[in-house]
Design an enzyme around this catalytic site. Sequence first.
Site, mmCIF file in Angstrom:
data_model
loop_
_atom_site.group_PDB
_atom_site.id
_atom_site.type_symbol
_atom_site.label_atom_id
_atom_site.label_comp_id
_atom_site.label_asym_id
_atom_site.label_seq_id
_atom_site.Cartn_x
_atom_site.Cartn_y
_atom_site.Cartn_z
ATOM 1 N N GLU A 106 -48.236 71.625 50.397
ATOM 2 C CA GLU A 106 -48.555 70.594 51.161
ATOM 3 C C GLU A 106 -50.008 69.912 51.060
ATOM 4 O O GLU A 106 -50.259 68.681 51.079
ATOM 5 C CB GLU A 106 -48.048 70.644 52.572
ATOM 6 C CG GLU A 106 -48.553 69.701 53.841
ATOM 7 C CD GLU A 106 -48.505 69.765 55.111
ATOM 8 O OE1 GLU A 106 -48.596 69.015 56.198
ATOM 9 O OE2 GLU A 106 -48.427 71.242 55.441
ATOM 10 N N ASP A 131 -43.258 79.310 51.878
ATOM 11 C CA ASP A 131 -42.527 78.612 53.074
ATOM 12 C C ASP A 131 -41.162 77.852 52.661
ATOM 13 O O ASP A 131 -40.530 77.516 53.924
ATOM 14 C CB ASP A 131 -43.605 78.020 54.172
ATOM 15 C CG ASP A 131 -44.618 78.865 54.489
ATOM 16 O OD1 ASP A 131 -44.235 80.227 54.644
ATOM 17 O OD2 ASP A 131 -45.486 78.431 55.220
ATOM 18 N N GLU A 225 -44.714 83.701 61.932
ATOM 19 C CA GLU A 225 -45.941 83.831 62.678
ATOM 20 C C GLU A 225 -46.178 82.462 63.314
ATOM 21 O O GLU A 225 -47.326 82.499 64.303
ATOM 22 C CB GLU A 225 -47.011 83.701 61.213
ATOM 23 C CG GLU A 225 -46.815 82.408 60.422
ATOM 24 C CD GLU A 225 -47.910 82.734 59.267
ATOM 25 O OE1 GLU A 225 -48.695 83.865 59.226
ATOM 26 O OE2 GLU A 225 -47.949 82.069 58.113
ATOM 27 N N VAL A 276 -48.125 90.961 51.519
ATOM 28 C CA VAL A 276 -47.209 91.570 50.824
ATOM 29 C C VAL A 276 -45.941 90.239 50.519
ATOM 30 O O VAL A 276 -45.343 90.580 49.136
ATOM 31 C CB VAL A 276 -46.628 92.587 51.468
ATOM 32 C CG1 VAL A 276 -45.399 93.185 50.529
ATOM 33 C CG2 VAL A 276 -47.529 93.579 51.785
ATOM 34 N N GLN A 277 -45.781 89.396 51.111
ATOM 35 C CA GLN A 277 -44.746 88.788 50.872
ATOM 36 C C GLN A 277 -44.956 87.563 49.810
ATOM 37 O O GLN A 277 -44.110 87.318 49.052
ATOM 38 C CB GLN A 277 -44.478 87.780 52.145
ATOM 39 C CG GLN A 277 -43.878 88.367 53.400
ATOM 40 C CD GLN A 277 -43.874 87.614 54.513
ATOM 41 O OE1 GLN A 277 -43.266 86.988 55.186
ATOM 42 N NE2 GLN A 277 -45.227 87.745 55.396
#
Length: 345
Positions: A106, A131, A225, A276-277
């Site tokens: 974005e 995301d 989060e 980690v993701q």
Amino acid sequence: MRARKIGVLTGGGDCPGLNAVIRAIVRKGVQEYGYEFVGFRDGWRGPLENDSVRLDIPAVRGILPRGGTILGSSRTNPLQVENGIRRVKENLADEEVEALIVIGGEDTLGVAARLADDYGINVVGVPKTIDNDLSATDYTFGFNTAVGIATEAIDRLHTTAESHMRVLVVEVMGRHAGWIALHSGLAGGANVILIPEQRFDIEQVCAWVTSRFTSSYAPIVVVAEGAMPRDGDLVLKDESLDSFGHVRLSGVGEWLAKQIEKRTGKEARTTVLGHVQRGGTPSAFDRWLATRFGLHAIEAVRDGDFGKMVALQGTDIVRVPIADATARLKTVDPALYEEVGVFFG
């Protein structure tokens, strides 16, 4: 006749599949169109400071399965730097770059849209964010890998939770959109999934947790989060901002575990998956999608179709205005969240 020179940059958080995009752009651009390529280092910092590297076919060999980006990345915002836009334009001209392919989310694409619409720079966008919150595209590369990593973590945590009969809270990424939490939570058999789009009632969460214990199984709570309690605000470790004005998230998982332990008397622990993701080898789907995005991005350059972003709609790669793609975030539909609610508790 001089070959056209095309610039490439990767901005924002790193993401599995970035190198696959770069590889596809260079391979097709060199082999089919005879273009030359220059890669700008560290996102918008590269054209801002004229820090670049030559990209050719040898430079992109072997990078398809690699995570991260060979060009580096940053959250530099030239719109917030004195004379930033002028410096970018001058440096692109000095390098004789005729078009710039911008790979980012974005914020990075928001800058690209301004450069294209307000300053006449030839820009083509490629959507990137784990995301999956960019509108106009069904999926962004990196999301599939992130969901797979989070799901595997949840699978592993089930056995620890049940061995100790404790609550395990798993915090995953998702600032404004809960796609990772929703997909990984459902796939991993979580008992509670909390997302930014739906403020949660801590008493209801505790009721679901208590209900799970009556079945002789320990609960797993997955929380994005950016999720917020109904009667509170974002839970933050600190309030520092990045160059785009975003607070650095993380902390809701730990807060939630303490609240659950206090209100239910059950032991609770937190696992924050964090970076980690978005690190490591991209999944097969993300390699496939990123490669297709790269191939279609260089076609848009060839066609002179600037100010556009490539996007996945169904099984087709299409072009949409960058400004439209960044005008609003793609968030989880309340009906979809309600659909998975049958598994809570």
